[in-house]
Design an enzyme around this catalytic site. Structure first.
Site, PDB file in Angstrom:
ATOM      1  N   ASP A  75       9.354   2.990   0.903  1.00  0.00           N
ATOM      2  CA  ASP A  75       8.224   3.758   1.410  1.00  0.00           C
ATOM      3  C   ASP A  75       8.189   3.611   2.925  1.00  0.00           C
ATOM      4  OD1 ASP A  75       5.835   4.778   2.227  1.00  0.00           O
ATOM      5  OD2 ASP A  75       4.605   3.677   0.769  1.00  0.00           O
ATOM      6  N   LYS A 120       3.202  10.934   8.069  1.00  0.00           N
ATOM      7  CA  LYS A 120       2.677  10.475   9.373  1.00  0.00           C
ATOM      8  C   LYS A 120       3.454  11.011  10.576  1.00  0.00           C
ATOM      9  CE  LYS A 120       0.364   6.325   7.707  1.00  0.00           C
ATOM     10  NZ  LYS A 120      -0.931   6.041   8.284  1.00  0.00           N
ATOM     11  N   THR A 149       1.474  24.009  -5.091  1.00  0.00           N
ATOM     12  CA  THR A 149       1.306  25.316  -4.446  1.00  0.00           C
ATOM     13  C   THR A 149       1.927  25.341  -3.049  1.00  0.00           C
ATOM     14  OG1 THR A 149      -0.705  25.767  -5.666  1.00  0.00           O
ATOM     15  CG2 THR A 149      -0.357  27.043  -3.670  1.00  0.00           C
ATOM     16  N   PHE A 154       0.854  -1.190   0.000  1.00  0.00           N
ATOM     17  CA  PHE A 154       0.000   0.000   0.000  1.00  0.00           C
ATOM     18  C   PHE A 154       0.886   1.234   0.000  1.00  0.00           C
ATOM     19  CE2 PHE A 154      -2.320   3.555   1.764  1.00  0.00           C
ATOM     20  CZ  PHE A 154      -3.435   3.560   0.944  1.00  0.00           C
TER      21      PHE A 154
END
Lengths: 534, 534
Positions: free
Chosen positions: B358, B389, B413, B249
């Site tokens: 990851d 996180k 942005t 994931f």
């Protein structure tokens, strides 16, 4: 504060008369007799330069509850150019860790106030780009300062929730008082997200689900669908496409980037889905002179949309949704008419394709309405409206039809930030109390009139002045000239943005007033005059 | 605070002896003589239940500068189940605006402290899920409360910059003191992002650019490349793929979702790229009994990676990068050995494919090292390490080789949030001063030992207890049983997470101590005992 200057204009020196919508040098068509005229203050610098006698000037406060903002009266540049040496030094340090080619200057946010940004070298610039259009009330607005002092709000800051599963006790009230209070009519559903890109991609997902739900009918998901989805294969991961337009910009992740076609450096070397791309209308200006041509151009573009929907259905990758900006921002501040957007919605209605309006840059009041698409008088609401920037939180509004039928379908760890909702609630109060949307319309008209006036005076430098409220822009013939104007303006204390190939884009805050527009137009006039001499 | 209880254990009632790494009921193998043992407090509840005499217990403070945190001494549940009526009522209200199936309960963040989350019904739960593993120091940590009171920090909150172009005056120092101070060795470059998904997709882009740069050599971009990139066509938008693993994931936008294969509801109905997917090792437990089988399993998986890289090169969509979690979290807390990750890096080195780790869920210290991949003794750094996180900001570290050569290539942005960096700087101070990473290792051992003990006592309910520090998990035979355990635990005041098919995942904060582990294990024991009776 609205300023108007009144001048006595001698018969032989009459200048542009705003109601005639045409700029005239003093040699142009005159008025019938010497008279006192009330000249919008945008032209006061010209009047002064032309030696008119200032008869009287007054400021009349409007009776609004708007907060008094303390800010400098005008820009002040201390270094020979912007960025100055301290910004360059910090850039060099940062450059050890990341590419800093996109850094304009380092900001002293503590010293920045209202419409004025102060950089690390002490330069105080009138900011008409406002953090890429993301600061609704400018810098250090008193209301937000006050909010940030309340301990109960700081609890939200330091305990960032996984908002989709553990919302704070006051979350529903916050939603109702903030984002839901500006929901576009007809869009009862809303999901917060962290940024514009995630809002766009989540909006796409809502569309895909609704599209497949319609095909599936009441049949439950099959085991095969669930299994194949995990392996990126159909039928679980169906071949669906999203139609977008040339020069569009919708974001930076793969699904949003696949719909973005503004600049090569957003895209080069990145694999993105091969989806249908229709031509966005390229209107000719001034609009009133090219009515027929522009109608034909828009019709051609709509016809192409129809053809692409048909072609991609045949190809087996049907178009589930169309994504479009009410005004293409990053791609060059490209406008299309209300009729174009109405036509697009008609096509969607006929073909069963969902319409997603990307209001990330246009939402929040700058156009003179809270949502830019309110200008289009659509038959019914679009299916999705995405937002971010001036709304401080990302997210999207959508119809009941697009509502996910299970939890965790549109989700991520933070899925928004309630701290931004607290701040936005107070931004909204200021927008309401200060009449800021009407202000955007008013000052927008002043900016557009001023730009049109200047483009008549400097036809070799400015073209196609255009806008929707204060969201306005003007083209420059070449990228070199555009960048030179931007740099000269910055060195004179006015900070603007670029977009498209060689466009200057104005993105003032909602606190931008008539006297700020004066400074901008005056500085631009001086700059263009200088450049004409070169 | 480290607690140990000391007990006199009669010869006929001796129980599990931790150093023998095997749980024995009182009837099991005994010790040679009656003696005083120092029993880790994880077993104190059992000792008490078995009627052992508590000889003495003491708390010895370690000489650390860690902040004293006030929190409840134990959970307290007031309603018959969690969520209680007030949470349900708020869910029903929120449900008017969005699907709320993922809402667990509404939280009173003001009343939540340390490891205890208090819901709107006043239930006080020991939180071992911590906002999906995203609260490093639990709730309302005194250091963060203090930081949030400083007016100079609030300026950063209310003036959110477009960080890639207008960084704040103190940004470089902030970076150096926060994220750069925990940069994995060898990764000198870093880019902040807003969330985990954007970090992954930006990491992918850095990989794509480096991959194409290698092919292109010193040749400049061609006009054709730039033009075709805008229309999603090669050569500008090349056919490149990213290899991922089953049960992975990595996030929710299209490029990250294309590498995610954990649960159907993340994926169903969404078009994603058809990229190579290799099998992630499915290890058999206990590891020490299946050494050979697990080695063979990992070899098979690595062989498949090689084959896929070869096959996709032939197919004309070469693998530019491999993305992998050090521990697959959402997909079921699946571990692989250090040798597997070393092997993966070897393959990358041989084939010129970039390796992206990851660490969105595993980074930040919970595993007993700041980065989970530090457990793997890799030959050299991975090419990309993503985070979010517990680091409060998203982002990714990367090598010099992956550094973009132009500005605006990886950009958006906000591109991060300096307010989160300010908070994270203070989180890091607490991690250091409080010895929190060593604590995670220690309490993690206690949790893993406890889970292993319980799985021997309840073999029909718990299986495959496993972990890396305090990032630990245990499987339950069915999803119904797992959900029943989670619900019963919650009703008793302990809040856990689920993952994979039927896994219980523990995601304690770094402030989780031995006495919290006691409460967890005691409550789990009681729950399993109850369920065994049903």
């Amino acid at each position: 504060m609205k300023t108007e200057a009144h001048y006595i204009i001698p018969l032989d020196q009459q200048i542009w008369w705003p109601r005639q919508k045409r700029w005239q040098t003093p040699e142009g068509v005159g008025l019938l007799e010497e008279q006192i005229i009330r000249l919008p203050s945008v032209f006061s610098h010209l009047a002064r330069r032309l030696g008119f006698n200032e008869a009287f000037a007054r400021c009349h406060s409007e009776t609004t509850a708007q907060t008094q903002v303390t800010e400098p009266s005008r820009p002040c540049v201390l270094t020979s150019e912007v960025p100055g040496p301290k910004s360059r030094e910090l850039s060099a340090r940062l450059n050890s860790y990341q590419n800093t080619d996109a850094v304009h200057f380092f900001v002293d946010y503590e010293r920045s106030h209202g419409n004025y940004v102060v950089d690390v070298d002490g330069n105080c610039l009138l900011d008409i780009f406002t953090q890429i259009s993301s600061l609704p009330l400018g810098y250090n607005h008193p209301r937000l300062v006050e909010v940030s002092k309340r301990p109960e709000n700081m609890i939200t800051l330091i305990n960032r929730p996984a908002l989709g599963s553990y919302p704070p006790i006051d979350f529903v009230d916050r939603l109702v008082n903030s984002l839901m209070s500006v929901a576009p009519p007809g869009l009862s559903q809303m999901q917060t997200m962290g940024c514009g890109t995630c809002s766009i991609e989540s909006g796409q997902k809502a569309v895909y689900m609704a599209y497949q739900r319609r095909l599936r009918g009441s049949r439950p998901y099959s085991q095969d669908e669930m299994n194949t989805s995990l392996m990126n294969q159909s039928p679980g991961s169906p071949k669906l496409s999203f139609l977008s337009f040339t020069n569009a910009f919708h974001g930076r992740c793969m699904g949003a980037l696949g719909m973005s076609h503004a600049k090569w450096f957003h895209k080069l070397d990145f694999p993105v889905p091969d989806w249908p791309i229709a031509r966005f209308p390229q209107l000719q200006y001034p609009l009133e002179e090219f009515t027929r041509e522009n109608q034909e151009e828009e019709k051609r573009c709509l016809d192409q949309v129809r053809e692409l929907i048909e072609a991609w259905a045949k190809r087996g990758e049907p178009v589930a949704g169309i994504c479009v900006e009410p005004v293409q921002a990053e791609g060059g501040d490209n406008h299309a008419s209300a009729a174009f957007f109405q036509g697009l919605q008609d096509i969607c209605d006929e073909t069963g394709v969902y319409l997603m309006l990307d209001e990330v840059q246009t939402g929040g009041g700058t156009t003179g309405k809270f949502w830019a698409h309110e200008h289009f008088q659509l038959k019914h609401s679009p299916d999705v409206v995405t937002f971010s920037k001036k709304l401080l939180s990302g997210g999207f509004f959508f119809t009941e039809e697009l509502r996910p039928t299970e939890g965790y379908r549109i989700y991520n760890t933070w899925i928004g930030d309630p701290m931004r909702l607290i701040l936005f609630e107070h931004v909204l109060k200021e927008i309401k109390d200060g009449g800021l949307i009407a202000n955007a319309e008013q000052v927008g008209q002043q900016l557009q009139d001023g730009l049109k006036a200047l483009q008549i005076e400097f036809p070799g430098l400015l073209q196609k002045a255009r806008g929707l409220g204060a969201l306005c822009a003007v083209d420059v013939p070449t990228v070199e000239l555009r960048d030179s104007i931007l740099q000269r303006m910055r060195n004179k204390g006015v900070h603007l943005g670029g977009c498209g190939t060689s466009t200057i884009r104005l993105r003032p805050s909602l606190m931008f007033r008539s006297h700020h527009a004066d400074i901008f137009l005056d500085t631009l006039w001086t700059t263009l005059k200088e450049m004409n001499k070169v």
